[in-house]
Write a protein that holds these residues in place. Structure first.
Motif, PDB file in Angstrom:
ATOM      1  N   HIS A 103     120.582  21.426 105.264  1.00  0.00           N
ATOM      2  CA  HIS A 103     120.950  21.143 104.507  1.00  0.00           C
ATOM      3  C   HIS A 103     122.537  22.669 104.226  1.00  0.00           C
ATOM      4  CE1 HIS A 103     120.392  23.763  99.872  1.00  0.00           C
ATOM      5  NE2 HIS A 103     120.574  22.681 100.030  1.00  0.00           N
ATOM      6  N   LEU A 104     122.737  22.261 103.013  1.00  0.00           N
ATOM      7  CA  LEU A 104     124.119  23.209 103.111  1.00  0.00           C
ATOM      8  C   LEU A 104     124.617  23.861 101.443  1.00  0.00           C
ATOM      9  CD1 LEU A 104     126.735  24.830 103.207  1.00  0.00           C
ATOM     10  CD2 LEU A 104     128.197  22.495 103.521  1.00  0.00           C
ATOM     11  N   LEU A 105     123.674  24.838 100.961  1.00  0.00           N
ATOM     12  CA  LEU A 105     124.767  25.141  99.507  1.00  0.00           C
ATOM     13  C   LEU A 105     125.757  25.565  99.898  1.00  0.00           C
ATOM     14  CD1 LEU A 105     123.807  25.773  96.514  1.00  0.00           C
ATOM     15  CD2 LEU A 105     122.962  27.436  96.834  1.00  0.00           C
ATOM     16  N   ARG A 106     126.735  25.494  99.157  1.00  0.00           N
ATOM     17  CA  ARG A 106     128.769  25.783  99.449  1.00  0.00           C
ATOM     18  C   ARG A 106     128.793  26.332  97.888  1.00  0.00           C
ATOM     19  NH1 ARG A 106     132.304  21.660 102.043  1.00  0.00           N
ATOM     20  NH2 ARG A 106     131.701  20.533  99.866  1.00  0.00           N
ATOM     21  N   THR A 107     129.724  27.238  97.692  1.00  0.00           N
ATOM     22  CA  THR A 107     130.382  27.352  96.359  1.00  0.00           C
ATOM     23  C   THR A 107     131.788  27.219  97.097  1.00  0.00           C
ATOM     24  OG1 THR A 107     128.811  28.895  96.112  1.00  0.00           O
ATOM     25  CG2 THR A 107     130.898  29.284  94.599  1.00  0.00           C
ATOM     26  N   ARG A 108     132.597  26.798  96.104  1.00  0.00           N
ATOM     27  CA  ARG A 108     133.863  26.831  96.845  1.00  0.00           C
ATOM     28  C   ARG A 108     134.826  27.251  95.503  1.00  0.00           C
ATOM     29  NH1 ARG A 108     136.456  21.676  96.802  1.00  0.00           N
ATOM     30  NH2 ARG A 108     134.813  20.784  95.022  1.00  0.00           N
ATOM     31  N   VAL A 109     135.521  28.322  96.126  1.00  0.00           N
ATOM     32  CA  VAL A 109     136.289  29.509  95.180  1.00  0.00           C
ATOM     33  C   VAL A 109     137.912  28.887  94.735  1.00  0.00           C
ATOM     34  CG1 VAL A 109     136.572  32.546  94.611  1.00  0.00           C
ATOM     35  CG2 VAL A 109     134.511  30.904  95.606  1.00  0.00           C
ATOM     36  N   ASP A 110     138.145  29.246  93.744  1.00  0.00           N
ATOM     37  CA  ASP A 110     139.510  28.675  93.651  1.00  0.00           C
ATOM     38  C   ASP A 110     140.763  29.257  93.054  1.00  0.00           C
ATOM     39  OD1 ASP A 110     141.513  26.729  93.340  1.00  0.00           O
ATOM     40  OD2 ASP A 110     140.956  26.433  90.719  1.00  0.00           O
ATOM     41  N   LEU A 111     140.873  29.328  95.040  1.00  0.00           N
ATOM     42  CA  LEU A 111     141.989  30.809  94.883  1.00  0.00           C
ATOM     43  C   LEU A 111     142.472  30.816  96.358  1.00  0.00           C
ATOM     44  CD1 LEU A 111     142.860  33.920  95.037  1.00  0.00           C
ATOM     45  CD2 LEU A 111     140.143  34.742  96.020  1.00  0.00           C
ATOM     46  N   ALA A 112     143.871  30.726  96.926  1.00  0.00           N
ATOM     47  CA  ALA A 112     144.128  31.350  97.925  1.00  0.00           C
ATOM     48  C   ALA A 112     143.747  32.668  98.304  1.00  0.00           C
ATOM     49  CB  ALA A 112     145.754  30.591  97.992  1.00  0.00           C
ATOM     50  N   ALA A 122     135.224  41.565 104.943  1.00  0.00           N
ATOM     51  CA  ALA A 122     135.065  41.637 103.500  1.00  0.00           C
ATOM     52  C   ALA A 122     135.092  40.088 103.086  1.00  0.00           C
ATOM     53  CB  ALA A 122     135.556  42.073 103.426  1.00  0.00           C
ATOM     54  N   ILE A 123     134.377  40.519 102.288  1.00  0.00           N
ATOM     55  CA  ILE A 123     134.263  38.959 101.485  1.00  0.00           C
ATOM     56  C   ILE A 123     135.438  38.964 100.235  1.00  0.00           C
ATOM     57  CG2 ILE A 123     133.512  37.469  99.708  1.00  0.00           C
ATOM     58  CD1 ILE A 123     130.878  37.998 100.919  1.00  0.00           C
ATOM     59  N   PRO A 124     136.707  38.698 100.013  1.00  0.00           N
ATOM     60  CA  PRO A 124     138.478  38.931  99.499  1.00  0.00           C
ATOM     61  C   PRO A 124     137.989  38.612  98.043  1.00  0.00           C
ATOM     62  CG  PRO A 124     139.191  36.762 101.197  1.00  0.00           C
ATOM     63  CD  PRO A 124     136.927  37.073 101.602  1.00  0.00           C
ATOM     64  N   TRP A 125     137.050  38.634  97.862  1.00  0.00           N
ATOM     65  CA  TRP A 125     136.521  38.102  95.642  1.00  0.00           C
ATOM     66  C   TRP A 125     135.287  38.431  95.216  1.00  0.00           C
ATOM     67  CZ3 TRP A 125     137.148  34.045  99.561  1.00  0.00           C
ATOM     68  CH2 TRP A 125     135.891  33.824  99.922  1.00  0.00           C
ATOM     69  N   ARG A 126     134.675  38.711  94.129  1.00  0.00           N
ATOM     70  CA  ARG A 126     134.413  39.456  93.844  1.00  0.00           C
ATOM     71  C   ARG A 126     133.311  38.000  92.727  1.00  0.00           C
ATOM     72  NH1 ARG A 126     129.996  41.955  92.161  1.00  0.00           N
ATOM     73  NH2 ARG A 126     129.300  42.854  90.201  1.00  0.00           N
ATOM     74  N   LEU A 127     132.051  37.734  92.807  1.00  0.00           N
ATOM     75  CA  LEU A 127     131.824  36.630  92.058  1.00  0.00           C
ATOM     76  C   LEU A 127     129.765  36.546  92.029  1.00  0.00           C
ATOM     77  CD1 LEU A 127     132.631  33.807  91.050  1.00  0.00           C
ATOM     78  CD2 LEU A 127     131.875  32.223  92.664  1.00  0.00           C
ATOM     79  N   SER A 128     130.129  37.142  91.113  1.00  0.00           N
ATOM     80  CA  SER A 128     128.788  38.144  90.830  1.00  0.00           C
ATOM     81  C   SER A 128     127.587  36.722  91.180  1.00  0.00           C
ATOM     82  CB  SER A 128     128.895  38.678  89.392  1.00  0.00           C
ATOM     83  OG  SER A 128     129.088  38.299  88.297  1.00  0.00           O
ATOM     84  N   GLU A 129     128.089  36.082  89.877  1.00  0.00           N
ATOM     85  CA  GLU A 129     127.026  34.580  89.518  1.00  0.00           C
ATOM     86  C   GLU A 129     126.806  34.329  90.837  1.00  0.00           C
ATOM     87  OE1 GLU A 129     130.475  34.961  86.226  1.00  0.00           O
ATOM     88  OE2 GLU A 129     130.176  34.302  88.495  1.00  0.00           O
ATOM     89  N   ASP A 130     127.945  34.015  92.338  1.00  0.00           N
ATOM     90  CA  ASP A 130     127.608  33.375  93.440  1.00  0.00           C
ATOM     91  C   ASP A 130     126.387  34.819  94.154  1.00  0.00           C
ATOM     92  OD1 ASP A 130     128.472  31.746  95.535  1.00  0.00           O
ATOM     93  OD2 ASP A 130     128.850  33.531  96.863  1.00  0.00           O
ATOM     94  N   GLN A 131     126.243  35.930  94.135  1.00  0.00           N
ATOM     95  CA  GLN A 131     125.997  37.096  94.704  1.00  0.00           C
ATOM     96  C   GLN A 131     124.450  36.716  94.209  1.00  0.00           C
ATOM     97  OE1 GLN A 131     127.955  40.367  93.289  1.00  0.00           O
ATOM     98  NE2 GLN A 131     129.294  40.815  95.262  1.00  0.00           N
ATOM     99  N   ARG A 132     124.315  36.355  92.907  1.00  0.00           N
ATOM    100  CA  ARG A 132     122.494  36.683  91.908  1.00  0.00           C
ATOM    101  C   ARG A 132     122.634  34.726  92.874  1.00  0.00           C
ATOM    102  NH1 ARG A 132     124.539  37.409  87.166  1.00  0.00           N
ATOM    103  NH2 ARG A 132     125.356  35.229  86.457  1.00  0.00           N
ATOM    104  N   MET A 133     123.039  33.520  92.769  1.00  0.00           N
ATOM    105  CA  MET A 133     122.441  32.827  93.465  1.00  0.00           C
ATOM    106  C   MET A 133     121.925  32.892  94.782  1.00  0.00           C
ATOM    107  SD  MET A 133     124.198  28.861  94.026  1.00  0.00           S
ATOM    108  CE  MET A 133     125.476  29.379  94.720  1.00  0.00           C
ATOM    109  N   SER A 147     134.756  37.030  86.101  1.00  0.00           N
ATOM    110  CA  SER A 147     135.824  37.240  86.618  1.00  0.00           C
ATOM    111  C   SER A 147     137.494  36.746  86.289  1.00  0.00           C
ATOM    112  CB  SER A 147     135.512  37.481  88.271  1.00  0.00           C
ATOM    113  OG  SER A 147     135.401  36.854  89.174  1.00  0.00           O
ATOM    114  N   GLY A 148     137.348  35.566  86.210  1.00  0.00           N
ATOM    115  CA  GLY A 148     138.160  34.910  86.076  1.00  0.00           C
ATOM    116  C   GLY A 148     138.227  33.700  86.430  1.00  0.00           C
ATOM    117  N   LEU A 149     137.368  33.886  88.451  1.00  0.00           N
ATOM    118  CA  LEU A 149     138.210  32.884  89.235  1.00  0.00           C
ATOM    119  C   LEU A 149     137.028  31.159  88.621  1.00  0.00           C
ATOM    120  CD1 LEU A 149     136.916  34.529  92.202  1.00  0.00           C
ATOM    121  CD2 LEU A 149     139.337  33.912  91.113  1.00  0.00           C
ATOM    122  N   ARG A 150     137.416  30.489  89.203  1.00  0.00           N
ATOM    123  CA  ARG A 150     136.807  28.748  89.116  1.00  0.00           C
ATOM    124  C   ARG A 150     136.524  28.866  90.424  1.00  0.00           C
ATOM    125  NH1 ARG A 150     138.716  24.185  86.964  1.00  0.00           N
ATOM    126  NH2 ARG A 150     139.337  23.824  88.711  1.00  0.00           N
TER     127      ARG A 150
END
Length: 171
Positions: A110-119, A20-31, A146-149
């Motif tokens: 080409h790469l579309l990468r979302t970097r999430v500020d999460l350890a 699974a993906i260990p975070w939820r980022l609705s903005e990334d899912q929409r993109m 969700s508060g994630l950067r």
């Protein structure tokens, strides 16, 4: 032919944990939905299995599943057993997991990468990009609902469309 890759990664290039993906980022899912809609998406069997059943196959896309298992099949999935079997005409997005990203990286432009500020601990990682990739655009750091950067970056291989002033990316 352009092979696109898309992923979201936490610190240390983590893209998944326990299937699974260990975070939820609705903005990334929409993109993800917007960018891959109408295209071919290529994924490994474990990525297919990780999708909620109601989203298999991913709607509005040609779903190609790369697997070593010659007997595996699933409704709505076009099954292939090697990178060479994938029809790369049209718009193709590689969506995971780790082994599939690694296999397609030499073909990707080409790469579309979302970097999430999460350890976070993980067991699935984005590949090391190495030299030769440049950031062509960046959203700048944002804060999700969700508060994630996070930051969204578009990258291309050096020489593909690099413009003066772009930053070389290592790993």
């Amino acid at each position: 032919m352009t092979v696109h890759m898309i992923w979201a990664e936490a610190h240390d290039r983590v893209v998944g944990a326990n299937g699974a993906i260990p975070w939820r980022l609705s903005e990334d899912q929409r993109m993800f939905r917007e960018r891959t809609g109408g295209a071919t998406v290529v994924m490994g069997r474990a990525t297919w299995d990780s999708l909620p059943e109601r989203f298999r196959p991913l709607p509005g896309r040609r779903n190609v599943v790369l697997t070593r298992d010659p007997s595996w099949s699933a409704e709505g999935a076009e099954v292939v057993h090697s990178v060479e079997e994938v029809d790369l005409t049209g718009e193709v997005w590689v969506i995971g997991g780790e082994a599939v990203y690694t296999a397609f990286l030499p073909l990707a432009d080409h790469l579309l990468r979302t970097r999430v500020d999460l350890a976070v601990s993980g067991d699935t990682y984005a590949p090391e990009l190495g030299d030769g990739w440049v950031v062509t655009s960046s959203s700048g750091w944002q804060t999700s609902q969700s508060g994630l950067r996070y930051v969204v970056e578009e990258l291309v291989r050096t020489g593909q469309a690099a413009q003066p002033g772009q930053t070389a990316v290592a790993g």
